[in-house]
Design a protein around this motif. Structure first.
Motif, short mmCIF file in Angstrom:
data_model
loop_
_atom_site.label_atom_id
_atom_site.label_comp_id
_atom_site.label_asym_id
_atom_site.label_seq_id
_atom_site.Cartn_x
_atom_site.Cartn_y
_atom_site.Cartn_z
N THR A 103 31.74 44.90 42.13
CA THR A 103 32.43 43.71 42.76
C THR A 103 31.64 42.48 42.89
O THR A 103 31.87 41.15 42.53
CB THR A 103 33.12 44.10 44.05
OG1 THR A 103 34.32 45.32 44.07
CG2 THR A 103 33.78 42.95 44.67
N VAL A 135 39.65 41.75 39.55
CA VAL A 135 39.92 41.91 40.88
C VAL A 135 40.81 43.13 41.54
O VAL A 135 40.51 43.95 42.02
CB VAL A 135 40.35 40.54 41.73
CG1 VAL A 135 40.81 40.96 42.96
CG2 VAL A 135 39.62 39.65 41.55
N PHE A 159 32.99 40.68 47.49
CA PHE A 159 33.43 39.51 46.59
C PHE A 159 32.77 38.32 46.78
O PHE A 159 32.09 37.62 46.07
CB PHE A 159 34.98 39.37 46.82
CG PHE A 159 35.91 40.48 45.87
CD1 PHE A 159 35.76 40.22 44.32
CD2 PHE A 159 36.50 41.49 46.49
CE1 PHE A 159 36.72 41.10 43.70
CE2 PHE A 159 37.42 42.24 45.82
CZ PHE A 159 37.32 41.99 44.20
N HIS A 212 40.89 38.13 45.35
CA HIS A 212 39.20 38.00 45.13
C HIS A 212 38.55 38.13 46.27
O HIS A 212 38.07 37.84 46.60
CB HIS A 212 39.07 36.53 44.44
CG HIS A 212 39.10 35.69 45.86
ND1 HIS A 212 39.36 35.57 47.14
CD2 HIS A 212 38.38 35.35 46.43
CE1 HIS A 212 39.24 35.21 47.98
NE2 HIS A 212 38.70 34.95 47.51
#
Length: 408
Positions: free
Chosen positions: A208, A306, A332, A407
């Motif tokens: 991520t 995502v 993220f 996101h």
């Protein structure tokens, strides 16, 4: 669908706008405060770090009060932070305002998802959550470009004032429309923390950080890149951000559709393609049409990662997904902070405004390597583990949560 979801969507719209709008206003903010573009990039980095630390912290604190009250407190933080940014006399004060606003980000989406699902019948939970998150995606198509246009024509301080007003509207909606809900019971921090002992959870979060970080390396400096390298006028940045937002919406839908069918292959394709497109952006940035197409692709490919990345974390942390999910939202934003900082470093080193694209390509490629490693480790594990009925059952139990993907 109850009107309470509209209040949550307005809050999500405001949060999404304030996160991304700064990228189109970096030259104006830098000029007003007399700092360099790389230094102004710390407004992106600071916000991202605030989300990273604020998401788990505020999620844990949110277990002590009712969900409605916590949502109101989070919107209050959001309003205060944006007002500070709007009236900041110095760059440092504005950075503080950005960090304060960022503390509301992760927990709002985490707690808001639970509230949205509780507001409707079981067969409509996914739709309710999706409706709340519509505010975030619409922000990138409407709010961010409009905020950029306002900032370039009336001043960036007006943009942050308008965003604060959106927060007031969201707060009023939550107060009026969201019903009182009891504080969650039976949440044990020790049980939630145990998920972080799982190597696959840590690998998923590392993917991520690196994967979505690749997107921000390029997009953070999109305004100076498009005006100084591509030759677009300042006002054109608004419409380029619209293209990026449309790519985000499309990529998120595609990623969500295929994440349940073939999660790891979806990651391989999206991360690999993202690395290639980011590398090509160093060339396409010199042509207006090619640059516009590339920006759209970066939005699409970036947000196609995502849903599978979030689902991967939820799958591997089954049984204790609450904190892991919140921390992944922070992951993220850790990627956002890391890539924004690295992009500023290469620009400051004199490599030019297209250099952050190479940074993004390397980060995305590194995420792809981690995905391959994670799958290899999974194949080496006991096959019986992958067929564990309890794991399958847990995955199904959290399928509603997995639809609420964003996101950052």
């Amino acid at each position: 669908m109850p009107l309470a979801l509209l209040a949550l969507a307005i809050g999500a719209f405001g949060i999404g706008t304030t996160e991304f709008v700064i990228m189109g206003l970096l030259p104006e903010v830098a000029g007003d405060f007399g700092v360099s573009i790389p230094t102004a990039g710390f407004l992106v980095t600071g916000y991202a770090l605030g989300v990273m630390f604020g998401a788990p912290l505020m999620t844990v604190l949110g277990t002590k009060v009712s969900r409605k009250r916590m949502l109101m407190l989070l919107m209050g933080l959001f309003i205060v932070g944006n007002l500070i940014s709007a009236v900041a006399p110095t760059f440092t004060v504005m950075l503080i305002g950005r960090v304060i606003a960022s503390l509301a980000h992760g927990a709002f989406f985490g707690i808001g998802s639970v509230v949205a699902a509780d507001l409707v019948a079981p067969d409509k939970k996914a739709g309710a959550i999706a409706m709340m998150f519509t505010g975030l995606t619409v922000a990138n198509v409407v709010g961010v470009p409009l905020g950029t246009l306002i900032g370039q024509s009336a001043g960036w301080r007006v943009t942050f004032t308008v965003v604060a007003a959106l927060g007031v509207l969201g707060l009023a909606g939550i107060l009026k429309l969201v019903p009182d809900m009891p504080k969650p019971e039976g949440v044990r921090l020790r049980h939630e923390l145990a998920a972080f002992k799982n190597v696959q959870v840590l690998l998923a979060m590392a993917m991520t950080v690196l994967g979505f970080g690749g997107v921000f390396a390029a997009i953070t400096y999109i305004a100076p890149m498009m005006t100084h390298v591509t030759g677009y006028a300042d006002g054109s940045v608004t419409w380029l951000l619209v293209l990026f937002g449309l790519g985000m919406v499309g990529g998120n839908l595609v990623g969500g559709r295929f994440a349940d069918r073939a999660l790891m292959p979806m990651l391989y394709v999206s991360l690999g393609a993202l690395a290639v497109v980011l590398a090509l952006f160093t060339l396409t940035a010199h042509n207006k049409i090619a640059a516009a197409v590339t920006i759209t692709l970066i939005g699409a490919l970036g947000f196609a990662t995502v849903p599978p990345l979030q689902k991967r974390v939820l799958d591997q942390a089954h049984g204790a997904p609450t904190l892991a999910s919140a921390v992944n939202i922070g992951a993220f934003n850790l990627g956002n902070a890391l890539s924004a900082w690295l992009g500023g470093v290469v620009i400051a080193a004199g490599m030019g405004y297209t250099a952050p694209n190479w940074v993004g390509a390397v980060l995305a490629a590194a995420a792809l390597l981690l995905a391959v490693l994670s799958a290899a480790l999974e194949r080496r594990a006991d096959p019986a583990d992958s067929a564990d009925p309890s794991a399958v059952k847990a995955e199904q139990a959290h399928s509603v949560q997995q639809q609420a993907v964003v996101h950052n």
